[in-house]
Design a protein around this motif. Structure first.
Motif, PDB file in Angstrom:
ATOM      1  N   HIS A  71      45.119  97.227  31.870  1.00 38.18           N
ATOM      2  CA  HIS A  71      45.233  95.852  33.064  1.00 38.18           C
ATOM      3  C   HIS A  71      43.816  95.335  32.653  1.00 38.18           C
ATOM      4  CE1 HIS A  71      48.978  96.825  34.815  1.00 38.18           C
ATOM      5  NE2 HIS A  71      48.674  98.070  34.841  1.00 38.18           N
ATOM      6  N   ALA A  72      42.904  96.084  32.144  1.00 39.23           N
ATOM      7  CA  ALA A  72      41.576  95.836  31.968  1.00 39.23           C
ATOM      8  C   ALA A  72      40.848  96.283  30.735  1.00 39.23           C
ATOM      9  CB  ALA A  72      40.651  96.163  33.196  1.00 39.23           C
ATOM     10  N   ASP A  73      39.910  95.635  29.919  1.00 41.64           N
ATOM     11  CA  ASP A  73      39.443  95.990  28.809  1.00 41.64           C
ATOM     12  C   ASP A  73      37.896  96.457  28.889  1.00 41.64           C
ATOM     13  OD1 ASP A  73      38.228  93.709  29.138  1.00 41.64           O
ATOM     14  OD2 ASP A  73      38.631  92.927  27.061  1.00 41.64           O
ATOM     15  N   TYR A  74      37.600  96.554  30.162  1.00 43.05           N
ATOM     16  CA  TYR A  74      36.206  96.885  30.699  1.00 43.05           C
ATOM     17  C   TYR A  74      36.127  98.270  31.101  1.00 43.05           C
ATOM     18  CZ  TYR A  74      38.012  94.879  34.784  1.00 43.05           C
ATOM     19  OH  TYR A  74      38.985  94.329  35.764  1.00 43.05           O
ATOM     20  N   ILE A  75      37.102  99.126  31.086  1.00 37.89           N
ATOM     21  CA  ILE A  75      37.080 100.407  31.642  1.00 37.89           C
ATOM     22  C   ILE A  75      36.321 101.466  30.841  1.00 37.89           C
ATOM     23  CG2 ILE A  75      38.338 102.206  32.348  1.00 37.89           C
ATOM     24  CD1 ILE A  75      38.841  99.757  34.047  1.00 37.89           C
ATOM     25  N   ASN A  96      33.505  92.583  39.659  1.00 37.27           N
ATOM     26  CA  ASN A  96      34.377  91.879  40.525  1.00 37.27           C
ATOM     27  C   ASN A  96      35.036  92.860  41.324  1.00 37.27           C
ATOM     28  OD1 ASN A  96      36.552  90.450  41.624  1.00 37.27           O
ATOM     29  ND2 ASN A  96      36.251  88.894  40.315  1.00 37.27           N
ATOM     30  N   TYR A  97      34.469  92.946  42.490  1.00 41.15           N
ATOM     31  CA  TYR A  97      35.228  94.014  43.277  1.00 41.15           C
ATOM     32  C   TYR A  97      36.617  93.974  43.456  1.00 41.15           C
ATOM     33  CZ  TYR A  97      36.090  96.884  47.446  1.00 41.15           C
ATOM     34  OH  TYR A  97      36.688  97.912  48.347  1.00 41.15           O
ATOM     35  N   ASP A  98      37.218  92.748  43.941  1.00 40.77           N
ATOM     36  CA  ASP A  98      38.699  92.395  44.073  1.00 40.77           C
ATOM     37  C   ASP A  98      39.208  92.572  43.039  1.00 40.77           C
ATOM     38  OD1 ASP A  98      38.130  91.673  46.763  1.00 40.77           O
ATOM     39  OD2 ASP A  98      37.479  89.604  46.398  1.00 40.77           O
ATOM     40  N   GLU A  99      38.850  92.064  41.918  1.00 41.19           N
ATOM     41  CA  GLU A  99      39.763  92.344  40.620  1.00 41.19           C
ATOM     42  C   GLU A  99      39.821  93.864  40.405  1.00 41.19           C
ATOM     43  OE1 GLU A  99      39.455  91.553  35.992  1.00 41.19           O
ATOM     44  OE2 GLU A  99      38.963  89.937  37.054  1.00 41.19           O
ATOM     45  N   ILE A 100      38.845  94.817  40.605  1.00 41.05           N
ATOM     46  CA  ILE A 100      38.889  96.292  40.506  1.00 41.05           C
ATOM     47  C   ILE A 100      39.988  96.736  41.389  1.00 41.05           C
ATOM     48  CG2 ILE A 100      37.755  98.299  40.968  1.00 41.05           C
ATOM     49  CD1 ILE A 100      36.998  97.108  38.414  1.00 41.05           C
ATOM     50  N   LEU A 101      40.301  96.337  42.826  1.00 44.18           N
ATOM     51  CA  LEU A 101      41.209  96.553  43.607  1.00 44.18           C
ATOM     52  C   LEU A 101      42.602  96.276  42.898  1.00 44.18           C
ATOM     53  CD1 LEU A 101      39.731  95.761  47.092  1.00 44.18           C
ATOM     54  CD2 LEU A 101      39.748  97.922  45.918  1.00 44.18           C
ATOM     55  N   THR A 102      42.560  95.054  42.418  1.00 44.27           N
ATOM     56  CA  THR A 102      44.006  94.549  41.797  1.00 44.27           C
ATOM     57  C   THR A 102      44.390  95.541  40.749  1.00 44.27           C
ATOM     58  OG1 THR A 102      43.773  92.477  42.735  1.00 44.27           O
ATOM     59  CG2 THR A 102      45.088  92.647  40.841  1.00 44.27           C
ATOM     60  N   THR A 107      47.637  99.637  38.499  1.00 48.58           N
ATOM     61  CA  THR A 107      47.834 100.946  37.853  1.00 48.58           C
ATOM     62  C   THR A 107      48.581 101.891  38.554  1.00 48.58           C
ATOM     63  OG1 THR A 107      45.846 100.469  36.829  1.00 48.58           O
ATOM     64  CG2 THR A 107      46.430 102.827  36.676  1.00 48.58           C
ATOM     65  N   MET A 108      48.374 102.070  39.861  1.00 49.83           N
ATOM     66  CA  MET A 108      49.055 103.132  40.729  1.00 49.83           C
ATOM     67  C   MET A 108      50.714 102.704  40.871  1.00 49.83           C
ATOM     68  SD  MET A 108      46.943 105.400  41.718  1.00 49.83           S
ATOM     69  CE  MET A 108      45.899 105.147  40.299  1.00 49.83           C
ATOM     70  N   ARG A 142      50.808 107.358  48.424  1.00 45.90           N
ATOM     71  CA  ARG A 142      49.860 107.617  49.935  1.00 45.90           C
ATOM     72  C   ARG A 142      48.743 106.535  49.622  1.00 45.90           C
ATOM     73  NH1 ARG A 142      50.426 113.047  49.199  1.00 45.90           N
ATOM     74  NH2 ARG A 142      48.360 113.504  48.707  1.00 45.90           N
ATOM     75  N   PHE A 143      47.927 106.516  48.375  1.00 44.90           N
ATOM     76  CA  PHE A 143      46.908 105.888  48.332  1.00 44.90           C
ATOM     77  C   PHE A 143      47.348 104.319  48.302  1.00 44.90           C
ATOM     78  CE2 PHE A 143      43.777 103.901  45.078  1.00 44.90           C
ATOM     79  CZ  PHE A 143      42.583 103.896  45.781  1.00 44.90           C
ATOM     80  N   LEU A 144      48.357 103.957  47.732  1.00 45.00           N
ATOM     81  CA  LEU A 144      49.069 102.437  47.675  1.00 45.00           C
ATOM     82  C   LEU A 144      49.393 102.100  49.306  1.00 45.00           C
ATOM     83  CD1 LEU A 144      51.211 102.129  44.508  1.00 45.00           C
ATOM     84  CD2 LEU A 144      49.209 100.754  45.199  1.00 45.00           C
ATOM     85  N   SER A 145      49.993 103.120  49.960  1.00 44.67           N
ATOM     86  CA  SER A 145      50.416 102.788  51.245  1.00 44.67           C
ATOM     87  C   SER A 145      49.266 102.271  52.150  1.00 44.67           C
ATOM     88  CB  SER A 145      51.045 104.057  52.017  1.00 44.67           C
ATOM     89  OG  SER A 145      50.160 104.861  52.286  1.00 44.67           O
TER      90      SER A 145
END
Length: 158
Positions: A71-75, A96-102, A107-108, A142-145
């Motif tokens: 999902h991201a090449d900057y990890i 970009n915080y919002d993109e990190i959340l996405t 990933t979850m 649980r995290f996703l919920s």
């Protein structure tokens, strides 16, 4: 009682005031060549109240380390906290915080769809017997919920 400022950012965080799960910027540094390195505190469990099982952490680390890069090449890294309450996600040249959340959400979701823990064998892992796909899935679920609350770090903000 005033406490001495510590070198490690998370040691300066008042863990009694946070409300897990959350995702927060824990550190941001600029390298000598201008690269920006951002470290996120990805907290799954409430500090000093609950923690994740070590086998679930180990499996979630393998699953996330493998799938997040789809999902991201900057990890740079996704590593567990010693306190067993979360992970540190480190990225480079991306802020970009919002993109990190996405990216974390996707990933979850990948973790929930997985049918095996990647590299959970003696050739690719230093403790191959120490995995639980179901445990990792439970933690991810649980995290996703609480996805809508990941931006809320402190209980007083809730």
């Amino acid at each position: 009682m005033a406490s001495k400022k510590m070198n490690v950012e998370s040691f300066n965080l008042d863990h009694t005031k946070v409300k897990a799960p959350y995702v927060r910027v824990a550190d941001r540094k600029e390298g000598i060549n201008g690269d920006i390195i951002v470290k996120y505190d990805v907290r799954f469990s409430q500090p000093n109240k609950e923690h994740m099982d070590t086998m679930a952490i180990h499996s979630l680390e393998h699953l996330t380390a493998e799938h997040i890069r789809n999902h991201a090449d900057y990890i740079v890294d996704f590593g567990p906290m010693g306190c067993q309450t979360g992970f540190y996600l480190t990225v480079i040249n991306h802020d970009n915080y919002d993109e990190i959340l996405t990216v974390l959400e996707r990933t979850m979701e990948d973790v929930l769809e997985a049918d095996e823990v990647p590299a959970s064998n003696e050739k690719q892992c230093g403790w191959a017997a120490h995995h639980t796909l179901e445990g990792a899935k439970e933690v991810a679920q649980r995290f996703l919920s609480k996805r809508d609350e990941w931006h809320i770090v402190f209980a007083e903000e809730a």
